[in-house]
Design a protein around this motif. Structure first.
Motif, PDB file in Angstrom:
ATOM      1  N   GLU A 105       1.031  -1.297  -0.121  1.00  0.00           N
ATOM      2  CA  GLU A 105      -0.170  -0.082   0.177  1.00  0.00           C
ATOM      3  C   GLU A 105       0.730   1.199   0.244  1.00  0.00           C
ATOM      4  N   VAL A 106       0.482   2.123  -1.016  1.00  0.00           N
ATOM      5  CA  VAL A 106       1.437   3.455  -1.039  1.00  0.00           C
ATOM      6  C   VAL A 106       0.607   4.334  -1.095  1.00  0.00           C
ATOM      7  N   ALA A 107       0.991   5.778  -0.663  1.00  0.00           N
ATOM      8  CA  ALA A 107       0.205   6.948  -0.936  1.00  0.00           C
ATOM      9  C   ALA A 107       0.759   7.679  -2.250  1.00  0.00           C
ATOM     10  N   ILE A 108      -0.186   7.798  -3.178  1.00  0.00           N
ATOM     11  CA  ILE A 108       0.382   8.579  -4.513  1.00  0.00           C
ATOM     12  C   ILE A 108      -0.250   9.795  -4.713  1.00  0.00           C
ATOM     13  N   HIS A 109       0.403  10.846  -5.338  1.00  0.00           N
ATOM     14  CA  HIS A 109      -0.370  12.062  -5.711  1.00  0.00           C
ATOM     15  C   HIS A 109      -0.012  12.036  -7.172  1.00  0.00           C
ATOM     16  N   MET A 110      -1.204  11.905  -8.045  1.00  0.00           N
ATOM     17  CA  MET A 110      -1.374  12.152  -9.345  1.00  0.00           C
ATOM     18  C   MET A 110      -2.054  13.233 -10.034  1.00  0.00           C
ATOM     19  N   GLN A 111      -1.456  13.815 -10.995  1.00  0.00           N
ATOM     20  CA  GLN A 111      -1.890  14.809 -11.758  1.00  0.00           C
ATOM     21  C   GLN A 111      -2.285  14.415 -13.274  1.00  0.00           C
ATOM     22  N   ILE A 112      -3.379  14.608 -13.618  1.00  0.00           N
ATOM     23  CA  ILE A 112      -3.715  13.983 -15.218  1.00  0.00           C
ATOM     24  C   ILE A 112      -4.171  15.382 -15.686  1.00  0.00           C
ATOM     25  N   LYS A 113      -3.203  15.458 -16.840  1.00  0.00           N
ATOM     26  CA  LYS A 113      -3.556  16.473 -17.859  1.00  0.00           C
ATOM     27  C   LYS A 113      -3.814  16.109 -19.215  1.00  0.00           C
ATOM     28  N   VAL A 141       3.778   1.661 -14.502  1.00  0.00           N
ATOM     29  CA  VAL A 141       4.759   2.552 -13.898  1.00  0.00           C
ATOM     30  C   VAL A 141       5.024   2.241 -12.509  1.00  0.00           C
ATOM     31  N   LEU A 142       4.035   2.265 -11.657  1.00  0.00           N
ATOM     32  CA  LEU A 142       4.259   2.089 -10.361  1.00  0.00           C
ATOM     33  C   LEU A 142       5.192   0.992  -9.845  1.00  0.00           C
ATOM     34  N   GLN A 143       4.966  -0.173 -10.717  1.00  0.00           N
ATOM     35  CA  GLN A 143       5.973  -1.278 -10.498  1.00  0.00           C
ATOM     36  C   GLN A 143       7.306  -0.928 -10.678  1.00  0.00           C
ATOM     37  N   MET A 144       7.705   0.025 -11.245  1.00  0.00           N
ATOM     38  CA  MET A 144       8.964   0.259 -11.531  1.00  0.00           C
ATOM     39  C   MET A 144       9.461   1.544 -10.574  1.00  0.00           C
ATOM     40  N   MET A 145       8.820   2.021  -9.790  1.00  0.00           N
ATOM     41  CA  MET A 145       9.107   3.062  -8.855  1.00  0.00           C
ATOM     42  C   MET A 145       9.582   2.743  -7.412  1.00  0.00           C
ATOM     43  N   ARG A 146      10.098   3.990  -6.986  1.00  0.00           N
ATOM     44  CA  ARG A 146      10.574   3.802  -5.561  1.00  0.00           C
ATOM     45  C   ARG A 146       9.883   5.042  -4.700  1.00  0.00           C
ATOM     46  N   THR A 147       9.848   4.616  -3.350  1.00  0.00           N
ATOM     47  CA  THR A 147       8.912   5.720  -2.747  1.00  0.00           C
ATOM     48  C   THR A 147       9.902   6.947  -2.822  1.00  0.00           C
ATOM     49  N   GLY A 148       9.156   8.155  -2.956  1.00  0.00           N
ATOM     50  CA  GLY A 148       9.617   9.407  -3.348  1.00  0.00           C
ATOM     51  C   GLY A 148      10.129   9.833  -4.605  1.00  0.00           C
ATOM     52  N   GLU A 149       9.888   8.924  -5.386  1.00  0.00           N
ATOM     53  CA  GLU A 149      10.035   9.096  -6.805  1.00  0.00           C
ATOM     54  C   GLU A 149       8.913   9.695  -7.596  1.00  0.00           C
ATOM     55  N   GLN A 150       9.196  10.304  -8.605  1.00  0.00           N
ATOM     56  CA  GLN A 150       8.186  10.988  -9.468  1.00  0.00           C
ATOM     57  C   GLN A 150       8.506  10.706 -10.909  1.00  0.00           C
ATOM     58  N   MET A 151       7.255  10.375 -11.698  1.00  0.00           N
ATOM     59  CA  MET A 151       7.354   9.659 -13.115  1.00  0.00           C
ATOM     60  C   MET A 151       6.383  10.591 -13.696  1.00  0.00           C
ATOM     61  N   GLN A 152       6.869  10.806 -15.150  1.00  0.00           N
ATOM     62  CA  GLN A 152       5.926  11.552 -16.059  1.00  0.00           C
ATOM     63  C   GLN A 152       5.656  10.549 -17.256  1.00  0.00           C
ATOM     64  N   ILE A 177       0.477  12.375 -17.534  1.00  0.00           N
ATOM     65  CA  ILE A 177       0.329  12.008 -16.157  1.00  0.00           C
ATOM     66  C   ILE A 177       1.414  12.191 -15.395  1.00  0.00           C
ATOM     67  N   ILE A 178       1.591  12.946 -14.236  1.00  0.00           N
ATOM     68  CA  ILE A 178       2.607  13.389 -13.231  1.00  0.00           C
ATOM     69  C   ILE A 178       2.332  12.398 -12.283  1.00  0.00           C
ATOM     70  N   LEU A 179       3.109  11.326 -11.551  1.00  0.00           N
ATOM     71  CA  LEU A 179       2.856  10.343 -10.555  1.00  0.00           C
ATOM     72  C   LEU A 179       3.821  10.110  -9.735  1.00  0.00           C
ATOM     73  N   THR A 180       3.594  10.628  -8.397  1.00  0.00           N
ATOM     74  CA  THR A 180       4.560  10.815  -7.160  1.00  0.00           C
ATOM     75  C   THR A 180       4.171   9.598  -6.210  1.00  0.00           C
ATOM     76  N   ILE A 181       4.968   8.978  -5.870  1.00  0.00           N
ATOM     77  CA  ILE A 181       4.982   7.873  -4.617  1.00  0.00           C
ATOM     78  C   ILE A 181       5.443   8.775  -3.426  1.00  0.00           C
ATOM     79  N   GLU A 182       4.556   9.132  -2.565  1.00  0.00           N
ATOM     80  CA  GLU A 182       5.014   9.985  -1.426  1.00  0.00           C
ATOM     81  C   GLU A 182       5.407   9.104  -0.297  1.00  0.00           C
TER      82      GLU A 182
END
Length: 182
Positions: A105-113, A141-152, A177-182
């Motif tokens: 379980e992770v906290a994400i911040h997602m902006q969709i434009k 993309v979530l499965q490629m990320m680390r906590t604190g990272e941001q992907m576009q 989409i700008i996706l951040t794992i907080e």
């Protein structure tokens, strides 16, 4: 004595599972269209032509989406990677922490434009990675990320919200989409 009880429980459990499978299988067989119904559908030229027209439209829209997204990627100063599903991604903030795991379980911040920069959605939420709660591009993309990272992500409509869209996102929308794992 315990071994016998365990074997009896195992046999009972196996019989229950078998009974459930038989019930499901009989339900599937009962739901199969009859030969007469299949022939009626097959002989319906309007149903076939409507389905073919929709498929042709989707193929045309997918080709257009690929061109538009590729143009957006080429205009960017960032280096993007194309995923096998057809969306593009790049890391905008890198971290060295632990990789996110499926089921975590992770906290994400997602902006969709829209690709023109118009913000459609800005949301923070808690999700379980790999539970398919998000669109395909975000899940991958979530499965490629680390906590604190941001992907576009540059996502063509077929890896985003598809032909139906949502109440906020129009059908056939290509998105940034700008996706951040907080």
């Amino acid at each position: 004595m315990n071994i016998c009880v365990s074997k009896k429980k195992s046999l009972i459990l196996q019989r229950i599972v078998l009974a459930i499978l038989l019930i499901i299988l009989s339900g599937l067989v009962a739901c199969q269209p009859t030969a007469q119904n299949r022939q009626a559908t097959k002989d319906s030229p309007t149903a076939d032509s409507a389905m073919i027209a929709q498929m042709e439209k989707n193929l045309h829209m997918a080709d257009l989406a690929d061109k538009v997204c590729l143009t957006k990627v080429k205009e960017s100063e960032r280096t993007y990677v194309m995923d096998e599903w057809g969306f593009w991604y790049t890391k905008t903030i890198r971290q060295t922490g632990d990789s996110v795991q499926v089921g975590q379980e992770v906290a994400i911040h997602m902006q969709i434009k829209k690709l023109n920069g118009q913000l459609l959605l800005d949301t923070k939420q808690h999700i379980k990675v790999g539970e398919e709660e998000q669109i395909r591009a975000v899940e991958k993309v979530l499965q490629m990320m680390r906590t604190g990272e941001q992907m576009q992500i540059i996502a063509p409509w077929y890896t985003a919200y598809g032909i139906n869209g949502t109440d906020i996102i129009e059908p056939y929308s290509n998105l940034e989409i700008i996706l951040t794992i907080e």
